[in-house]
Design a protein around this motif. Sequence first.
Motif, short mmCIF file in Angstrom:
data_model
loop_
_atom_site.label_atom_id
_atom_site.label_comp_id
_atom_site.label_asym_id
_atom_site.label_seq_id
_atom_site.Cartn_x
_atom_site.Cartn_y
_atom_site.Cartn_z
N ALA A 11 -7.05 -4.32 0.14
CA ALA A 11 -5.76 -4.96 0.39
C ALA A 11 -5.92 -6.24 1.18
CB ALA A 11 -4.83 -4.00 1.13
N LEU B 193 0.84 -1.19 0.00
CA LEU B 193 0.00 0.00 0.00
C LEU B 193 0.88 1.25 0.00
CD1 LEU B 193 -2.57 -1.28 2.62
CD2 LEU B 193 -3.18 -0.55 0.31
N ALA C 60 -8.05 1.61 -1.51
CA ALA C 60 -6.93 0.66 -1.59
C ALA C 60 -6.80 -0.14 -0.31
CB ALA C 60 -5.63 1.41 -1.88
N TRP C 61 -7.03 0.51 0.82
CA TRP C 61 -6.95 -0.16 2.12
C TRP C 61 -7.99 -1.26 2.23
CZ3 TRP C 61 -3.83 -0.49 6.24
CH2 TRP C 61 -4.36 -0.92 7.45
N ALA D 284 -0.90 -7.18 3.73
CA ALA D 284 -0.51 -5.86 3.22
C ALA D 284 -0.89 -4.77 4.21
CB ALA D 284 -1.17 -5.61 1.86
N ARG D 285 -2.00 -4.94 4.88
CA ARG D 285 -2.41 -3.95 5.90
C ARG D 285 -1.45 -3.96 7.08
NH1 ARG D 285 -8.99 -4.11 6.59
NH2 ARG D 285 -9.56 -4.22 4.39
#
Length: 316
Positions: free
Chosen positions: A47, A4, A43-44, A51-52
């Motif tokens: 994800a 991200l 995008a969050w 990835a977060r």
Amino acid sequence: MAALTLLRREELLGAMTPRRLTKAVTAGELTRLRVGVYVDTVAWDAARPEARVLARARALALASPTAPVISHETAAAVHGLPLYRADRSRVHVIAPHARPGAAGGVIRHRGELRDDDMVEIDGLQVTSLARTVSDVARTASFEQSVAIADAALRRQFVTAPGEYDFAGAERFRREVLVIASRSAHGRTRARRALDFADGRAQLPGESISRIRLREIGFRSLELQVAVPGRGMHPYYVDFGLDEADAFGEFDGAIKYVDGNILDGRTSSQVFDEEKQREDWIRGTTQRRYARWGWPHIATATDLRMRLEAFSIRPPR
């Protein structure tokens, strides 16, 4: 795993006013990870969990006056290992015993680090792979520990389809246990997880499946069993359940949406190929064959019921 993009406050203020920034956060257009560090909410939300976790670790590093040492499940995500039911809202770090206090959204583990316990990955100070597996094995649940240990072994010691460096895996296992022995807590827990770990598990779902199969009574489990295929290459089946004269496979939905697995094919094409593969294995081996997914491995009872539907039972 796509990372991200983190957005610093000073960067955002180059394109918008402070009032507009506040409005964007309030409206849910931006998600604040730490003071002065944001990420695009669309995008969050899209994800993957790992990835977060990685984004939260990077946000902490950006907002900290001194570089934190990322550890435990968070370090596993930085190393690219999959997480299973891990803490995804807070960042795990190792802090010296003398450092006081705690920061919001951070779990501080007290402890000392040797020079070879740390590595740098993309600008982050992170516990080494062996130290990370050791810390998780000492402190996390059995399921979480096995999923991460399996993945660490798989990355290093699966050399080709059907090929596994057992000697290398055993050396790594001993290294991890030596690190765990330095701590006064969790050594027995770590040994249990490491003794069970096996890098031939290709997905976290296979790791959890193996645990559930043991819980319902299977003791002789073969992993990645080779079955002669139509051509030169064999098919590999996740589990050989010799005690029930059966095969079993974890069938996560990711198999039909992951671009690396689809390799230019449609989901329906992959599904059809899997069906033909399954029919071939059934016909040539005359063994019962069961597939299951995440809903079937929530508990041992769930998997037992799934296998019962295929007349597959553990030995009495």
